[in-house]
Write an enzyme that holds these catalytic residues in place. Sequence first.
Site, PDB file in Angstrom:
ATOM      1  N   ASN A  40       9.371   0.917   8.526  1.00 50.68           N
ATOM      2  CA  ASN A  40       9.443   1.182   9.968  1.00 50.68           C
ATOM      3  C   ASN A  40      10.020   0.004  10.733  1.00 50.68           C
ATOM      4  OD1 ASN A  40       8.504   3.860  10.457  1.00 50.68           O
ATOM      5  ND2 ASN A  40       6.460   3.205   9.799  1.00 50.68           N
ATOM      6  N   ASP A  46       5.185  13.425  10.076  1.00 50.82           N
ATOM      7  CA  ASP A  46       4.777  13.869  11.416  1.00 50.82           C
ATOM      8  C   ASP A  46       4.681  15.389  11.459  1.00 50.82           C
ATOM      9  OD1 ASP A  46       5.673  11.269  13.465  1.00 50.82           O
ATOM     10  OD2 ASP A  46       6.545  11.416  11.479  1.00 50.82           O
ATOM     11  N   HIS A  77      10.958   8.923  14.890  1.00 49.21           N
ATOM     12  CA  HIS A  77       9.627   8.802  14.304  1.00 49.21           C
ATOM     13  C   HIS A  77       8.871   7.812  15.185  1.00 49.21           C
ATOM     14  CE1 HIS A  77       6.322   8.281  11.546  1.00 49.21           C
ATOM     15  NE2 HIS A  77       6.607   7.007  11.345  1.00 49.21           N
ATOM     16  N   ARG A 114       9.339  -6.780  19.806  1.00 42.58           N
ATOM     17  CA  ARG A 114       9.819  -5.750  18.882  1.00 42.58           C
ATOM     18  C   ARG A 114      11.232  -6.079  18.395  1.00 42.58           C
ATOM     19  NH1 ARG A 114      11.123   0.621  20.196  1.00 42.58           N
ATOM     20  NH2 ARG A 114      11.130   1.348  18.052  1.00 42.58           N
ATOM     21  N   ASN A 164       0.816  -1.228   0.000  1.00 43.55           N
ATOM     22  CA  ASN A 164       0.000   0.000   0.000  1.00 43.55           C
ATOM     23  C   ASN A 164       0.839   1.262   0.000  1.00 43.55           C
ATOM     24  OD1 ASN A 164      -2.540  -1.397   0.132  1.00 43.55           O
ATOM     25  ND2 ASN A 164      -2.139  -1.817   2.285  1.00 43.55           N
ATOM     26  N   THR A 182      -1.805   3.086   6.606  1.00 48.84           N
ATOM     27  CA  THR A 182      -1.656   4.453   6.107  1.00 48.84           C
ATOM     28  C   THR A 182      -1.016   4.371   4.720  1.00 48.84           C
ATOM     29  OG1 THR A 182       0.552   4.729   7.072  1.00 48.84           O
ATOM     30  CG2 THR A 182      -1.330   5.363   8.426  1.00 48.84           C
ATOM     31  N   ARG A 192       1.566  16.576   9.755  1.00 51.13           N
ATOM     32  CA  ARG A 192       0.416  16.418  10.649  1.00 51.13           C
ATOM     33  C   ARG A 192       0.424  17.493  11.727  1.00 51.13           C
ATOM     34  NH1 ARG A 192       1.870  10.084  10.783  1.00 51.13           N
ATOM     35  NH2 ARG A 192       0.356   9.316   9.256  1.00 51.13           N
TER      36      ARG A 192
END
Length: 347
Positions: free
Chosen positions: A152, A180, A207, A120, A44, A262, A183
């Site tokens: 990411n 960011d 980020h 993570r 995407n 997103t 936004r």
Amino acid sequence: STSSSSLGPGGLDIAQSFFKPIEKSSPPTPLNGHFKITIVGAGNVGMAIAQTILTQDLVDELVLLDANPEKLRGEVLDLQHAAAFLPRTTILAATDYAATAGSGLCIVTAGARQSPGESRLNLMQRNVALFRGIVPPLAKWSPEAVLMVVSNPVDVLTYVAWKLSGFPSNRIIGSGTNLDSSRFRFLIADHLDVNAQDVQAYIVGEHGDSSVALWSSISVGGVPVLSFLERQQIPYELETLEQIRKEVVQSAYEVISLKGYTSWAIGYSVAGLARTILRDQRRIHPVSVLAKGFYGIENGDVFLSLPAQLGRSGVLGVTNVHLTEEESRRLQESAETIMEVQSQLGI
């Protein structure tokens, strides 16, 4: 006639005062009038970037590379069928990195997704393994390209790409907090009922959760916001300002919870970065760069977002924005947060 940066008594060189240059940087890539971009990952995000780049007429050739040949072919056919409505661009689907040869800009969007219950660190290790198969071939076939990481966690993976590519640090960029900051500008503009393009505001650092809002340097229409409030004796609370920053951090999660991912905003963000780089526009973007030596960050090699001037050779310099003691402290804490993750990767 040409403009001059030498102004004032004795010919003050303002450009040298505004920007701190990148050490050991390499010269711009000779593009010879042929603009070529490679995008790795046809998901995407990768397709939103491709679509936005195509509509903005930035390149002569666009290569989309993905490990899934059927989906990749379908995506490229879908774009090619729109040729009558787009500027003329050669669009190629590839699973072989040889097709990326001679790219001026390589954009990496591919990345592993977190599995339920996965740590993570384990996710990071899988992404590092993925990058070992992506970055060296890109560096081999386009040794003079600028490499931009969108995957990411972007700051850590930009560091990984730097290590794996062997490129000078000025030619490694992470998309960082460019979105960011967009936004952030939107939220401030919404609060003040002005156009977001008239708002100058930066989010820097990671980020992610430890990002830093540079409130002290925000201006609207040339008016510094905080000093204006103080002069007009308009009360404000730091907690209110911090809440706006938290809204920026949470906004991506909100979009993901509503539509699952997103795409459009990051597509426009990265296309804007591509335009600045390929057209040598020398605009300032908050992107992830090698931060050692800037703003008191000295403890190790770490990539995080700083307001950087971009052009054909990648990062040209970092803006000397004045930070308050609190902003500087939080930026250094953000750097430590990223370095803690990096230290566990074994790279």
